[in-house]
Write a protein that holds these residues in place. Structure first.
Motif, PDB file in Angstrom:
ATOM      1  N   SER A   1      -3.160   9.427  -8.637  1.00 58.25           N
ATOM      2  CA  SER A   1      -2.594   9.413  -7.297  1.00 58.25           C
ATOM      3  C   SER A   1      -1.961   8.049  -7.007  1.00 58.25           C
ATOM      4  O   SER A   1      -2.400   7.020  -7.518  1.00 58.25           O
TER       5      SER A   1
ATOM      6  N   LYS B   1      -0.740   3.432  -9.620  1.00 53.31           N
ATOM      7  CA  LYS B   1      -1.483   4.685  -9.684  1.00 53.31           C
ATOM      8  C   LYS B   1      -2.979   4.419  -9.735  1.00 53.31           C
ATOM      9  O   LYS B   1      -3.436   3.443 -10.341  1.00 53.31           O
ATOM     10  N   ASP B   2      -3.733   5.304  -9.094  1.00 48.77           N
ATOM     11  CA  ASP B   2      -5.187   5.260  -9.167  1.00 48.77           C
ATOM     12  C   ASP B   2      -5.633   5.879 -10.480  1.00 48.77           C
ATOM     13  O   ASP B   2      -4.818   6.391 -11.263  1.00 48.77           O
TER      14      ASP B   2
ATOM     15  N   ASP C   1       0.852  -1.190   0.000  1.00 47.97           N
ATOM     16  CA  ASP C   1       0.000   0.000   0.000  1.00 47.97           C
ATOM     17  C   ASP C   1       0.884   1.234   0.000  1.00 47.97           C
ATOM     18  O   ASP C   1       2.113   1.136  -0.120  1.00 47.97           O
ATOM     19  N   ALA C   2       0.253   2.403   0.122  1.00 45.18           N
ATOM     20  CA  ALA C   2       1.017   3.653   0.034  1.00 45.18           C
ATOM     21  C   ALA C   2       1.983   3.826   1.199  1.00 45.18           C
ATOM     22  O   ALA C   2       2.925   4.620   1.112  1.00 45.18           O
TER      23      ALA C   2
ATOM     24  N   THR D   1      -1.207   4.826  -5.008  1.00 40.10           N
ATOM     25  CA  THR D   1      -1.890   4.032  -3.990  1.00 40.10           C
ATOM     26  C   THR D   1      -1.008   2.918  -3.435  1.00 40.10           C
ATOM     27  O   THR D   1      -1.423   2.224  -2.499  1.00 40.10           O
ATOM     28  N   GLY D   2       0.158   2.739  -3.991  1.00 40.63           N
ATOM     29  CA  GLY D   2       1.050   1.689  -3.512  1.00 40.63           C
ATOM     30  C   GLY D   2       2.149   1.436  -4.522  1.00 40.63           C
ATOM     31  O   GLY D   2       2.453   2.276  -5.371  1.00 40.63           O
TER      32      GLY D   2
END
Length: 810
Positions: free
Chosen positions: A351, A346-347, A263-264, A353-354
């Motif tokens: 953004s 990337k989302d 995760d991030a 995300t991990g």
């Protein structure tokens, strides 16, 4: 024949299907966006209309209430003033005391003023037509009432109280009652108007509510339709995603690379079976843990990486490839060599995300690479480093000595009587002797020293950061150890000795080849003096003077580079076969200016020794291209070539090619006007680099000449591998061709072979007419020397129009 059209039809159908599906998805997406937009617009309209209507109704009611309250208050004030004036008038009728009567008269007037103020304020407001008419009637009656009240007051003043009382009761009070009626009508008007406004506001509110209800139903219906479409599409998307997830899952479970997703915050979310096998952690154990609690990575020195590649990939939003030597420590303590690749996840909005980390077991590959490196750098018999690796380390030591002023010592060890062992007992015995001596040498030298096998029975010892006295002390121990050892092979015993040449390495020492040559020479002297001894190489006075002179030139060269204190000269090159090709020149460098210049042979040897030639080459090219660019502009139609020399050091400079291209593009130089000269010895010593440079610049349009041809040991062998345009015959052969038949044969042979290879030839150092005529008879293409032209400043050539150019012809 029929299969082919059918195949095309199938591909076309598939393509049309893909296009139709794409267009359908686009239309559906557009419809969804449009539907949501309409629903959102309706909701916004409902919200705006509702708010606007409510605000309008509220403002209207507020305004009406405020106006009616003010009007009612003003009318009430007028009624109060009228009543109090009547009361005050009545009191004046009853009072006998003049003073009290005067005081009451004053109050009477005050009520009159209060009445007028209230009336004027009322008149200033927005009035309806009925209100205006009522006030006009009130004004008329008020004037009558005031006149009657004045008459009553006059009768009171003259003590005619009875007449005053009669006038007041019969007329004045009646008039005042009329005024009261009108004021009451005004108050009633305000009540009626307020009720009417409330009724109208209620109607407007009901209309707004109906409108909001209609729009709400429409928006709700449209939202329902869109929601149904979204639910259907979401279901389809989920089904496709599920199928894709299954495919990805199968792929991840099948590949031979370990895969970890985080995760991030860098916590493990997924670990594939290969990753579990390599790390020793199951997915259930690893999930939720910090990445590097599961994936334990260390470098060759046992330290974790200084930069977290996962955080780096997420912060920099790019893929990170780490192919350095990294080791994965498994949960049970086993080690694997691994390579890492990390990519951010990337989302849809970009953004992070991990991250996904892929690591592969490269232990076998790395072991093989290490083995290949070891084999390339070590002697297979003794396990010592070989000559190439030894010379590389020697080069490093030389650079350290020059830059850090450290002192090192090189020992060249040559075994005495080794050939006797080989000849008597064979090579197996010789190999065993070398292995035994290797063990003995390791015992005698320090751990910081470098021991290598340079040849058959030759060893090298590099004493790092060591004084000459200390090195001689260790060298003596080595010599005695070899001398005292006895080599036994079968029933034979051999006594072996060693001759050792020693060379000190310091800031003033020459290059690797010179040092190796000096050590070899010292070793030869030791053998020549009787073997089994040590000899220290020392420069004689002449060589020492030469070295000191070169050291003195070093700051002058640097100063000339910094202050642009060089000047270009030129010397013409004459064609012997074509009278039209007389505009070629060779560019020469001098230190100083036109009036006080220093020839190149005074400072170039020092520049070569201390690696300053690349900087000088760059100065020459930059200034030559600037002058050539200007000359091209002034003489666009002339046929000429300028020859520029390139040193061997620049051939090995990876950035030199880019510099040449950058400069000729900057000064708009036409490449076919330029010929680069490289010496044969430099080209042969750097054959790969020279061939690459020549090929790249030839593609750009430049020409090349091989200078001092014939001075090397294998000139013709290498000539086939160098794509040059000209060969310049070494001047040491040219200058004596008139008197020396061997030199004459050499020049003639080089000229003929050059022509056979399609190259043009240039003879250097042509100093007299006899030599010139001899070269003309041989068929040499071009000649250069003082009999042709004495070198002059390039500026003079640039100022001449239509004069002969210098370098090689095209």
């Amino acid at each position: 024949m029929s299969a082919h059209p059918g195949g095309l039809t199938s591909k076309s159908s598939n393509l049309n299907l893909i296009i139709n599906l794409s267009m359908r998805f686009k239309k559906i997406n557009a419809g969804l966006v449009f539907g949501f937009s309409i629903a959102l617009t309706l909701l916004i309209v409902i919200f705006i209309v509702g708010l606007s209507s409510m605000a309008a109704i509220q403002n209207r009611l507020k305004t009406i209430a405020q106006n009616h309250n003010v009007k009612t208050e003003l009318v009430t004030s007028m009624r109060y003033a009228v009543r109090e004036r009547t009361v005050s008038l009545y009191r004046m009728l009853l009072l006998k005391d003049p003073v009290e009567r005067d005081e009451e008269f004053t109050m009477f007037n005050r009520y009159a003023i209060f009445f007028m103020q209230a009336r004027n304020s009322l008149m200033a407001m927005e009035l309806s037509k009925d209100e205006q008419q009522a006030l006009e009637r009130e004004a008329e009656l008020t004037r009558k009432a005031v006149a009657l009240q004045v008459a009553v007051i006059d009768l009171v003043v003259t003590d005619q109280t009875e007449q005053a009382m009669r006038l007041m009761y019969t007329k004045s009070l009646a008039t005042q009652d009329e005024v009261f009626k009108i004021l009451n009508e005004l108050i009633e008007m305000q009540r009626v108007e307020t009720e009417r406004a409330v009724v109208e506001s209620t109607k407007e509110y009901q209309r707004a509510r109906k409108l909001m209800l209609v729009f709400g139903l429409i928006a709700f219906s449209l939202s329902g339709v869109v929601s149904i479409v979204v639910v259907r599409r979401t279901s389809n998307t989920e089904a496709r995603l599920f199928r894709q997830k299954e495919r990805v899952q199968v792929t991840l479970n099948s590949i031979a690379d370990g895969v970890i997703t985080t995760d991030a915050q860098g916590r493990v979310e997924y670990l594939n079976p290969t990753g579990s096998e390599l790390t020793g952690w199951s997915l259930r154990e690893a999930k939720g843990k910090e990445l590097f609690d599961v994936l334990t990575i260390i470098d060759d020195e046992g330290y974790p990486p200084t930069v977290n590649p996962v955080l780096q990939a997420m912060q920099e939003k790019r893929i990170i490839n780490n192919n350095d030597s990294m080791t994965l420590v498994r949960k049970n303590g086993d080690n694997y060599a691994v390579e890492l690749t990390v990519a951010p996840i990337k989302d849809y909005d970009g953004s992070i995300t991990g991250a996904v980390l892929i690591f592969r077991n490269v232990t076998a590959i790395r072991d093989m690479a290490n083995q290949m490196v070891y084999q390339a750098t070590h002697d297979s018999l003794t396990g010592l480093i070989n000559r190439n690796e030894f010379e590389r380390r020697l080069n490093e030591a030389i650079h350290v000595a020059r830059n850090n002023e450290e002192k090192h010592v090189l020992c060249y060890v040559d075994l005495d009587q080794f050939k006797v062992v080989n000849d008597t007992c064979g090579h197996r015995a010789g190999d065993e002797l070398l292995k035994q001596l290797t063990v003995e040498l390791h015992r005698k030298v320090r751990k910081s020293d470098t021991l290598g096998r340079l040849g058959g029975d030759e060893f090298g010892i590099l004493f790092l950061d060591c004084s000459l006295d200390k090195a001689l002390e260790i060298a003596e121990v080595v010599r005695k150890s070899i001398k005292e050892s006895r080599f036994i092979w079968g029933d034979k015993a051999f006594e072996i000795g060693a001759s050792i040449g020693v060379v000190a390495i310091n800031a003033e020492t020459g290059g690797m080849s010179e040092i190796m040559s000096a050590a070899d020479s010292a070793c030869f002297v030791a053998k020549d003096l009787g073997r089994n001894r040590i000899h220290v190489y020392q420069l004689d006075d002449k060589l020492l003077a030469k070295h000191r002179g070169e050291m003195q030139w070093l700051p002058r060269i640097r100063e000339a580079l910094e202050e642009n204190n060089f000047v270009l000269y030129f010397q013409r090159i004459m064609s012997l076969l074509d009278a039209k090709q007389q505009h070629n020149i060779e560019l020469l460098i001098r230190m100083g200016d036109r009036l006080n210049s220093i020839p190149p042979m005074a400072f170039l040897p020092a520049a070569e020794r201390y690696d300053l030639m690349p900087e000088i080459d760059r100065w020459v090219i930059k200034n030559a291209f600037r002058e050539l660019g200007s000359f091209q502009h002034k003489h666009p139609n002339e046929d000429y070539i300028w020859t520029i020399n390139i040193s061997g050091q620049s051939l090995c400079d990876e950035a030199f090619l880019d510099f040449v291209v950058e400069q000729y593009q900057y000064y708009s130089v036409k490449p076919f006007h330029v010929c680069f000269e490289i010496t044969e010895t430099a080209a042969v010593a750097n054959l790969v680099s020279a061939s690459h440079l020549i090929a790249k610049l030839t593609d750009q349009g430049f020409q090349f000449a091989l200078d001092d041809f014939g001075s090397g040991l294998s000139s013709f062998n290498y000539l086939k591998n160098l794509p040059v345009d000209y060969i310049k015959i070494d001047g040491s052969f040219v200058k004596d061709i008139v008197d020396d038949p061997i030199d004459c044969a050499m020049v003639e042979s080089i000229n003929q072979i050059g022509h056979k290879l399609g190259l043009k030839t240039i003879a250097e150092f042509v100093e007299d007419e006899q030599t010139l005529e001899k070269l003309r008879i041989m068929g040499v293409d071009f000649v250069q020397g003082r009999v042709i032209h004495e070198p002059e400043p390039l500026q003079l050539y640039s100022e001449e129009k239509g004069t002969d150019s210098e370098t090689v012809a095209s």
